[in-house]
Design a protein around this motif. Structure first.
Motif, PDB file in Angstrom:
ATOM      1  N   GLY A 135      -4.392  18.938  -7.010  1.00 21.24           N
ATOM      2  CA  GLY A 135      -5.847  19.062  -7.037  1.00 21.24           C
ATOM      3  C   GLY A 135      -6.641  18.043  -6.229  1.00 21.24           C
ATOM      4  N   PHE A 136      -5.939  17.059  -5.635  1.00 19.39           N
ATOM      5  CA  PHE A 136      -6.707  16.028  -4.937  1.00 19.39           C
ATOM      6  C   PHE A 136      -6.147  15.738  -3.555  1.00 19.39           C
ATOM      7  N   GLN A 137      -7.022  15.346  -2.675  1.00 16.75           N
ATOM      8  CA  GLN A 137      -6.651  14.872  -1.343  1.00 16.75           C
ATOM      9  C   GLN A 137      -7.496  13.641  -1.062  1.00 16.75           C
ATOM     10  N   LEU A 138      -7.390  13.081   0.147  1.00 14.00           N
ATOM     11  CA  LEU A 138      -8.008  11.781   0.416  1.00 14.00           C
ATOM     12  C   LEU A 138      -9.500  11.757   0.123  1.00 14.00           C
ATOM     13  N   ASP A 139     -10.199  12.787   0.535  1.00 17.60           N
ATOM     14  CA  ASP A 139     -11.656  12.756   0.410  1.00 17.60           C
ATOM     15  C   ASP A 139     -12.176  13.297  -0.911  1.00 17.60           C
ATOM     16  N   GLY A 140     -11.280  13.650  -1.818  1.00 20.41           N
ATOM     17  CA  GLY A 140     -11.738  14.111  -3.126  1.00 20.41           C
ATOM     18  C   GLY A 140     -10.938  15.293  -3.641  1.00 20.41           C
ATOM     19  N   GLY A 141     -11.566  16.066  -4.522  1.00 20.47           N
ATOM     20  CA  GLY A 141     -10.904  17.238  -5.067  1.00 20.47           C
ATOM     21  C   GLY A 141     -10.694  18.278  -3.972  1.00 20.47           C
ATOM     22  N   VAL A 142      -9.518  18.900  -3.981  1.00 19.48           N
ATOM     23  CA  VAL A 142      -9.214  19.891  -2.936  1.00 19.48           C
ATOM     24  C   VAL A 142     -10.278  20.987  -2.922  1.00 19.48           C
ATOM     25  N   VAL A 155       0.864  -1.186   0.000  1.00 16.90           N
ATOM     26  CA  VAL A 155       0.000   0.000   0.000  1.00 16.90           C
ATOM     27  C   VAL A 155       0.898   1.233   0.000  1.00 16.90           C
ATOM     28  N   GLY A 156       0.447   2.288  -0.674  1.00 21.10           N
ATOM     29  CA  GLY A 156       1.277   3.498  -0.678  1.00 21.10           C
ATOM     30  C   GLY A 156       0.675   4.592  -1.523  1.00 21.10           C
ATOM     31  N   HIS A 157       1.404   5.729  -1.513  1.00 21.55           N
ATOM     32  CA  HIS A 157       0.900   6.942  -2.169  1.00 21.55           C
ATOM     33  C   HIS A 157       1.559   7.121  -3.536  1.00 21.55           C
ATOM     34  N   TYR A 158       1.196   6.267  -4.486  1.00 21.15           N
ATOM     35  CA  TYR A 158       1.789   6.395  -5.826  1.00 21.15           C
ATOM     36  C   TYR A 158       1.566   7.784  -6.400  1.00 21.15           C
ATOM     37  N   THR A 183      -6.708   9.844 -14.263  1.00 14.93           N
ATOM     38  CA  THR A 183      -8.140  10.149 -14.395  1.00 14.93           C
ATOM     39  C   THR A 183      -8.951   9.637 -13.210  1.00 14.93           C
ATOM     40  N   GLU A 184      -8.266   9.048 -12.203  1.00 14.15           N
ATOM     41  CA  GLU A 184      -9.002   8.458 -11.084  1.00 14.15           C
ATOM     42  C   GLU A 184      -8.445   8.985  -9.763  1.00 14.15           C
ATOM     43  N   PRO A 185      -9.127   9.958  -9.180  1.00 11.82           N
ATOM     44  CA  PRO A 185      -8.601  10.579  -7.952  1.00 11.82           C
ATOM     45  C   PRO A 185      -8.522   9.618  -6.771  1.00 11.82           C
ATOM     46  N   GLY A 186      -9.227   8.495  -6.836  1.00 18.39           N
ATOM     47  CA  GLY A 186      -9.197   7.539  -5.731  1.00 18.39           C
ATOM     48  C   GLY A 186      -7.838   6.921  -5.492  1.00 18.39           C
ATOM     49  N   TRP A 187      -6.866   7.218  -6.368  1.00 18.98           N
ATOM     50  CA  TRP A 187      -5.541   6.625  -6.242  1.00 18.98           C
ATOM     51  C   TRP A 187      -4.643   7.320  -5.220  1.00 18.98           C
ATOM     52  N   HIS A 188      -5.171   8.213  -4.380  1.00 20.52           N
ATOM     53  CA  HIS A 188      -4.308   8.882  -3.386  1.00 20.52           C
ATOM     54  C   HIS A 188      -3.544   7.837  -2.573  1.00 20.52           C
ATOM     55  N   LEU A 189      -4.239   6.799  -2.164  1.00 17.15           N
ATOM     56  CA  LEU A 189      -3.597   5.732  -1.387  1.00 17.15           C
ATOM     57  C   LEU A 189      -4.105   4.442  -2.001  1.00 17.15           C
ATOM     58  N   GLY A 190      -3.182   3.574  -2.434  1.00 15.54           N
ATOM     59  CA  GLY A 190      -3.660   2.360  -3.080  1.00 15.54           C
ATOM     60  C   GLY A 190      -2.574   1.326  -3.252  1.00 15.54           C
TER      61      GLY A 190
END
Lengths: 325, 300
Positions: free
Chosen positions: B198-205, B47-50, B270-277
Motif C-alpha cells: 500500500g505504500f511507496q516513497l511519496d505516500g500511499g500507492v 540506511v535501508g528499506h526495512y 503505522t508510519e508510511p514514512g519508513w519506506h527508506l530509513g
C-alpha cells in the motif's frame, strides 16, 4: 497463415527484391543454428522490415514475436540468455538504442549476458519517416555502456560473418545495421574478427575511417581521389567498441588527414571514438569528423538525404578536398 | 541439498492453526529471522528499506524454505525454480536467506554495503550466488521472468519462475507489456507475486497513482488471480504451491499478497514514512525484541 506461406508472401518477395542485404541477417542466424547453437530470434512487430521472416520460416520454434513492446523484448532476451539460449533481438535502431537504452544497460550489459541486439535501419535510412525513426545517437548511447560491444558492419556478407563469429564472443553485442540495400563491399567468403579494423589501401595524404553504410562510398571516394594523384586509404572500422586503437594510431602516424565518416551524429560516434585515441596519442595528422553535425535530419528520400548531408561518394570527395586545401 | 519439501505434493490447507507441526512454525521463525537480520544489516549501512522487507518476509520464507526447487550447492542448476525481485530494494531481506541456506558464507554479510561489497541495496547476479537476476530499476523483472520461462520451454525444462513485484511497480508500463506477453505465450509457470503493502516513497500507492481494481486488471490481461493474506505464512505457502504444482492450463498466475508495510514493528506499521530509513541502535534493539516476542508467543 502457416509459416510456409510466409516466405512466399508478397511482403517477403517485395522486401527481398529491395533489401537483399537483410537476407544475410537471417542467413547468419540459420548458419548458427546449423552449427548447433541455441539461437532464438525475437522481433517487435518488424519481421518483414528486418527480414527475420526468413529465419522464422526456417525455424518457427526459434522465433519469438514480442509485438510492439521493445523494452520488454530486451529484458526478456536477457532472461532467455540465463537459460542457455543465444538470443538475437531486433528492432529499429532508433528504438533499440534510445528507448531500450536502460534495459540494455541494466539487464544485458550489467549482467554480462550474451544477448545480441540488432538495431536496424540506422542513421537516416528511414528517410521521410522522420526523427522518431532516425538513429543518429545509438553509437553514442551504446558505446557508453560498460562491457557492451558495438559493431557496424559494412554490408550483408560482413554482417553474416560477424553473426557467425559472435558465437565465440562472450560479451553482449549491439549490431548496428542499415536497411539491407548497402552495395556489396565484400565477397561471400569474408570473415570477421571483433575489434579489428580492415585496411583498404595506404593513404599518405588522407585516410577515411568509416563504418557501416559509409564504407562503400568511402572506398569510391578514395578511388576518385587517387585518380587525381592523391594518396588516399580507407579503413573499414566495423567494431566501434572495442576500437582497434592500434590501427587508428598507425593511420594517424602516416596520413596527413584522417576523415571519419559515419551515418550518425559526430558527437559520441565513430568520429568521437577516433578523436579520443588521437587526442591521447598526438600525431601530426589532422582529424575531420564527418557525419550528422549535431542536428535532427531533414526528411526526404534516403538517397537525397545522403546527398544533402554529403554522406555519398561525391559528398565524401568534397569533404576530403576541403580538408586537403 | 535439494529442498525436500519442494518435491512433495501439496497437502496443506490454506489456513494453518498456530502451533501445528506442519512446518509453518519454522517458516514463521525464518520470517522473524529475515526481519531481525534486516535490522542488523541496515545498521551497517545506516540506511535501508526495512519496511519493504517486512511486508515480504513471509513470502521469502515460504518460497525459499518450502516451495522452490533449489540446490544451494548448485546455484546455476538449470532445472531450479527462479526468484526475481522487481522490488530489488528488498534484497537486504533475501541475502540472509541465501546465506542461511548455504549459497555463501553468512559472514560475508558483515561487509554489507562496504566499499566493493557484493551486497548492496539491490541484488547483483554476477556477484552473489543464488541471485537469479539483478535488479534495481523497477519494472524489468517480470519481463526477465517471461524470458526465462520462454527459455525453459525451448530447452524442455519444467521450472517455475516466481517474480515479486511491488504494488508501486504496477505504475511501470513495462510490467503490463510483460503481463500481455506471458498470457499470450501461455506461460503457466510464471507466477507474479504483488506485495500489496500500500505504500511507496511519496505516500500511499492509491494517493500517488491508484492501481485499483488490481485483481480485475490482471484478470483482464489474461492471468489467474489469487488473493492471500501475505503474513499468514501457511496460506502463502499454500497459494505458492498451488501456482507451482497446479495443472498446466496455459494461464499464468498472479498472487496478490495483501501485506502491511513494516509488518512486525508496531511503529513502522503505522508510519508510511519508513519506506527508506534508519533505526538508531537502541530503536533497532527494541524492534528486534518486538519481533522475537511475537514469535515466542506462537504455540504458547
Amino acid at each position: 497463415m502457416s509459416a510456409t506461406l510466409e516466405a512466399g508472401s508478397w511482403q517477403y518477395r517485395a522486401l527481398n527484391a529491395l533489401n537483399p542485404g537483410l537476407d544475410h541477417l537471417s542467413d547468419g542466424l540459420i548458419d548458427l543454428v546449423e552449427a548447433g547453437h541455441p539461437v532464438v530470434a525475437g522481433s517487435a512487430d518488424l519481421k518483414y522490415s528486418n527480414g527475420l521472416v526468413k529465419f522464422a520460416d526456417v525455424h518457427p520454434d526459434r522465433f519469438l514475436q514480442f509485438g510492439i513492446s521493445e523494452q520488454h523484448m530486451v529484458s526478456a532476451a536477457a532472461g532467455l540468455a540465463t537459460t542457455g539460449a543465444m538470443p538475437f533481438v531486433a528492432t529499429f535502431a532508433s528504438f533499440l538504442g534510445l528507448l531500450c537504452c536502460e534495459q540494455i544497460r541494466m539487464d544485458v550489459a550489467y549482467t554480462k549476458l550474451p544477448v545480441r541486439l540488432i538495431g536496424h535501419h540506422t542513421g537516416i535510412a528511414l528517410g521521410f519517416y522522420g526523427t522518431s525513426h532516425h538513429a543518429t545517437e545509438d553509437i553514442s548511447t551504446m558505446r557508453a555502456i560498460a562491457g557492451l560491444t558495438v559493431v557496424s558492419p559494412a554490408d550483408g556478407p560482413q554482417l553474416r560473418a560477424a553473426i557467425r563469429a559472435s558465437a565465440e564472443w562472450e560479451q553482449p553485442i549491439y549490431f548496428r545495421i542499415s536497411r539491407g540495400r548497402d552495395p556489396r563491399v565484400y565477397g561471400d567468403d569474408v570473415t570477421f574478427e571483433f575489434g579489428r579494423g580492415i585496411e583498404h589501401g595506404y593513404g599518405a595524404d588522407l585516410t577515411f575511417i568509416a563504418c557501416g553504410t559509409l564504407v562503400h562510398p568511402a572506398l569510391e571516394a578514395a578511388e576518385a581521389l587517387r585518380r587525381e594523384g592523391l594518396s588516399v586509404g580507407v579503413v573499414d572500422m566495423p567494431t566501434i567498441k572495442p576500437l582497434d586503437e592500434e590501427l587508428v594510431r598507425l593511420v594517424a602516424a602516416r596520413s596527413r588527414i584522417v576523415v571519419t565518416a559515419e551515418e550518425h551524429n559526430v558527437l559520441g560516434g565513430l568520429g568521437a571514438a577516433v578523436a579520443e585515441v588521437m587526442a591521447e596519442h598526438p600525431s601530426r595528422a589532422r582529424l575531420v569528423r564527418h557525419g550528422i553535425a549535431d542536428e535532427f535530419s531533414l526528411i526526404g528520400p534516403p538517397t537525397h538525404l545522403y546527398r544533402h548531408y554529403r554522406l555519398d561518394t561525391a559528398g565524401l570527395v568534397g569533404v576530403a578536398k576541403l580538408a586537403l586545401q | 541439498m535439494v529442498n525436500p519439501a519442494a518435491t512433495q505434493p501439496s497437502t496443506t490447507s490454506a489456513t494453518s492453526p498456530p502451533g501445528s507441526d506442519d512446518g509453518t512454525d519454522r517458516l514463521g521463525d525464518r520470517a522473524a529471522f529475515i526481519r531481525t537480520e534486516t535490522i542488523r544489516l541496515i545498521e551497517i549501512a545506516k540506511v535501508g528499506h526495512y519496511s519493504s522487507v517486512f511486508s515480504a518476509a513471509e513470502i521469502f520464507a515460504a518460497l525459499y524454505y518450502d516451495v522452490m526447487r533449489i540446490d544451494p550447492a548448485r546455484p546455476d542448476w538449470q532445472d531450479r525454480d527462479r526468484f526475481l525481485m522487481g522490488k530489488g530494494h528488498a534484497a537486504v531481506g533475501l541475502y540472509p536467506v541465501l546465506g542461511d541456506l548455504g549459497y555463501f558464507p553468512m559472514g560475508l554479510l558483515d561487509g554489507y554495503a562496504h566499499l566493493g561489497s557484493s551486497f548492496g541495496d539491490h541484488p547483483d547476479m554476477t556477484k552473489i550466488p543464488g541471485i537469479d537476476f539483478s535488479s534495481g530499476s523497477i519494472g524489468h523483472a517480470l519481463s526477465n521472468g517471461v524470458g526465462m520461462a520462454l527459455g525453459g520451454r525451448l530447452a524442455g525444462r519444467d521450472f517455475t519462475v516466481f517474480v515479486m513485484l511491488g504494488d508501486g511497480e504496477m505504475q511501470e508500463g513495462q510490467v503490463w507489456e510483460a503481463a500481455l506477453s506471458a498470457a499470450h505465450h501461455r506461460l503457466d509457470r510464471v507466477v507474479a507475486i504483488v506485495d500489496r503493502n500500500g505504500f511507496q516513497l511519496d505516500g500511499g500507492v492509491d494517493d500517488v497513482i491508484g492501481i485499483e481494481p488490481l485483481a480485475e486488471k490482471w484478470r483482464a490481461f489474461g492471468w489467474h488471480v489469487v488473493a492471500v493474506d501475505g503474513h499468514d505464512v501457511g496460506a502463502v505457502r499454500q497459494v505458492l504451491r498451488e501456482a507451482k504444482q497446479g495443472p498446466r492450463t496455459g494461464i499464468p498466475t498472479c498472487i496478490i499478497a495483501n501485506t502491511v508495510k513494516g509488518k512486525g514493528v508496531s511503529y513502522m506499521e503505522t508510519e508510511p514514512g519508513w519506506h527508506l530509513g534508519y533505526l538508531e541502535p537502541a530503536d533497532g534493539e527494541r524492534a528486534v525484541a518486538e519481533i522475537l516476542a511475537a514469535r515466542n508467543g506462537v504455540g504458547a
